[in-house]
Design an enzyme around this catalytic site. Structure first.
Site, mmCIF file in Angstrom:
data_model
loop_
_atom_site.group_PDB
_atom_site.id
_atom_site.type_symbol
_atom_site.label_atom_id
_atom_site.label_comp_id
_atom_site.label_asym_id
_atom_site.label_seq_id
_atom_site.Cartn_x
_atom_site.Cartn_y
_atom_site.Cartn_z
ATOM 1 N N GLU A 54 0.825 -1.216 0.000
ATOM 2 C CA GLU A 54 0.000 0.000 0.000
ATOM 3 C C GLU A 54 0.857 1.263 0.000
ATOM 4 O O GLU A 54 0.510 2.250 -0.640
ATOM 5 C CB GLU A 54 -0.963 0.009 1.196
ATOM 6 C CG GLU A 54 -2.124 -0.955 1.058
ATOM 7 C CD GLU A 54 -2.994 -0.704 -0.172
ATOM 8 O OE1 GLU A 54 -3.038 0.439 -0.669
ATOM 9 O OE2 GLU A 54 -3.632 -1.662 -0.663
ATOM 10 N N THR A 60 1.514 5.383 -7.494
ATOM 11 C CA THR A 60 2.388 4.591 -8.367
ATOM 12 C C THR A 60 1.641 3.390 -8.935
ATOM 13 O O THR A 60 0.848 2.761 -8.228
ATOM 14 C CB THR A 60 3.619 4.107 -7.561
ATOM 15 O OG1 THR A 60 4.164 5.229 -6.868
ATOM 16 C CG2 THR A 60 4.687 3.531 -8.457
ATOM 17 N N GLY A 98 10.225 7.096 -6.754
ATOM 18 C CA GLY A 98 9.672 8.445 -6.592
ATOM 19 C C GLY A 98 9.022 8.683 -5.229
ATOM 20 O O GLY A 98 8.879 7.762 -4.432
ATOM 21 N N TYR A 137 -6.335 6.882 3.633
ATOM 22 C CA TYR A 137 -6.527 5.809 2.663
ATOM 23 C C TYR A 137 -5.788 4.541 3.100
ATOM 24 O O TYR A 137 -6.355 3.444 3.146
ATOM 25 C CB TYR A 137 -6.025 6.247 1.276
ATOM 26 C CG TYR A 137 -6.032 5.102 0.291
ATOM 27 C CD1 TYR A 137 -7.195 4.777 -0.388
ATOM 28 C CD2 TYR A 137 -4.901 4.315 0.082
ATOM 29 C CE1 TYR A 137 -7.234 3.695 -1.262
ATOM 30 C CE2 TYR A 137 -4.927 3.240 -0.781
ATOM 31 C CZ TYR A 137 -6.094 2.943 -1.451
ATOM 32 O OH TYR A 137 -6.129 1.871 -2.297
ATOM 33 N N ASP A 155 -9.475 5.775 -3.102
ATOM 34 C CA ASP A 155 -8.452 6.461 -3.891
ATOM 35 C C ASP A 155 -9.084 6.988 -5.190
ATOM 36 O O ASP A 155 -10.309 6.938 -5.357
ATOM 37 C CB ASP A 155 -7.276 5.518 -4.189
ATOM 38 C CG ASP A 155 -7.676 4.350 -5.085
ATOM 39 O OD1 ASP A 155 -8.877 4.235 -5.425
ATOM 40 O OD2 ASP A 155 -6.795 3.559 -5.463
#
Ligand code: SF4
Length: 381
Positions: A54, A60, A98, A137, A155
């Site tokens: 998660e 991503t 990232g 989330y 999401d």
């Protein structure tokens, strides 16, 4: 055609039957994506794997996450192993994925779970949310998927499905509350984790932003936007302002023994503690005529100048809040050159073990491309 004109006329169309969780779960039982953090046949998921996946999946894509997930699991098979890792190792293994604050929080969170909860994640959403890097989330996702609690992670994918199912006219981001409420109202007490994952799969594979595959959607008959015929126009979105373009300079020093000059970014702020080539600040006010003021100087005490060459082209990168353009300057240095204070020469062959963010990998690739071209030209002469 009939449906499209309904949408054009703004007619409110109510599906004959409301979407039911059981319909989606029946679809999920035969169509669930096989993913390494999921279990099958009612087996209990491993909370460590659920949490790790998660965190990696935040902003991503699944395909990008898969090799990183495998790498982390092979290196740190459980939360204790990850908690005992060094931060640089974790950042370096994360490099390329990232949003690096996630990697730092991942490590701090692993330490906290071991220190405060004996290595066991709490099951409750509110308690999970107190851990570093776990927001609304992720806490709902872990609570539902790993522990079967009635929680509803929402999401972008799930917002899209909800907005289409009920043809919600309210615009994002203001519509977020409404969409979360609609998803929560549908969540069953039993199999809440499967329901969350089924919604994720539906949003990722069928109810896609463009050209949703409504013909094979389990909620085909109960989707208000599909019946109106304008499903692709949902969710409604308020126009958002783009981040202002920032510019800067990056300086690549390549020593003749194939080592490159690097330094570590400050421990707070954007790309904190990551590795970079020296450079200027990134700013909308950056002026190219000032670029060389930010260039490193040669020698441990910074006494001498490097012979800088401005490379053609720019390196472009887009961060969440702003686009960036970097001008790259390159210089060659003799083997005996010592790194300026707080910098180091690193062999090109060891760059994989450096915590280099994508933007810096682009800068180095850009510089090496021109260095290679130069070498080839010299050989041809
Ligand atoms: S019917 Fe189409 S728009 Fe509606 S939820 Fe299914 S895929 Fe999405």
């Amino acid at each position: 055609m009939r449906e499209t004109s309904r949408a054009r006329s703004g007619e409110r169309v109510k599906p004959e039957k409301a979407p039911e969780a059981a319909t989606l779960l029946a679809w999920y039982d035969v169509s669930a994506r096989v993913l390494p953090w999921r279990t099958r046949g009612g087996a209990k998921p491993d909370p460590y794997r659920v949490w790790l996946s998660e965190i990696m999946l935040q902003q991503t894509r699944v395909e990008t996450v898969l090799p990183y997930f495998a790498k982390f699991l092979a290196r740190w098979p459980d939360i204790e192993a990850l908690a005992n890792a060094r931060q640089e190792e974790v950042l370096s293994a994360w490099a390329g994925l990232g949003y690096y604050a996630r990697a730092r929080n991942l490590h701090v969170c692993a330490k906290a779970v071991v220190a405060e909860f004996g290595g066991h994640f709490p099951e409750d959403e509110a308690e999970l949310r107190r851990l570093p890097g776990i927001g609304a989330y992720t806490s709902a996702a872990i609570s539902a998927i790993a522990f079967g609690k009635k929680a509803t992670p929402v999401d972008g994918n799930i917002e899209r499905v909800m907005s289409r199912l009920s043809a919600v006219e309210e615009k994002l981001p203001a519509a977020r509350k409404t969409l979360a409420r609609l998803a929560a109202e549908m969540t069953p007490a039993h199999r809440a984790g499967d329901f969350a994952q089924a919604l994720m799969d539906l949003g990722a594979t069928i109810c896609t932003p463009k050209k949703p595959a409504c013909a094979i959607c389990p909620w085909l008959d109960s989707c208000a936007a599909r019946i109106r015929g304008d499903q692709e126009t949902f969710p409604r979105k308020a126009q958002k302002a783009e981040g202002k373009l920032r510019k800067g300079a990056a300086f690549v020093v390549l020593r003749e023994d194939n080592r490159i000059l690097l330094r570590t970014r400050p421990s707070a702020g954007l790309l904190a503690s990551m590795t970079e080539v020296p450079g200027s600040q990134w700013s909308a006010e950056y002026k190219e005529k000032d670029a060389l003021k930010f260039a490193p100087r040669s020698g441990a005490k910074g006494e001498g100048q490097f012979a800088w060459r401005k490379l053609p082209g720019l390196v472009r990168h887009v961060f969440t809040h702003f686009p960036l353009e970097l001008t790259v300057y390159a210089a060659a240095a003799p083997k005996q050159t010592r790194a300026p204070e707080d910098m180091r020469f690193v062999p090109l062959g060891a760059l994989d073990s450096e915590a280099l963010p994508s933007v810096m990998r682009k800068v180095i690739a850009h510089a090496l491309e021109f260095t290679d071209q130069r070498k080839q030209k010299r050989r041809r002469k």
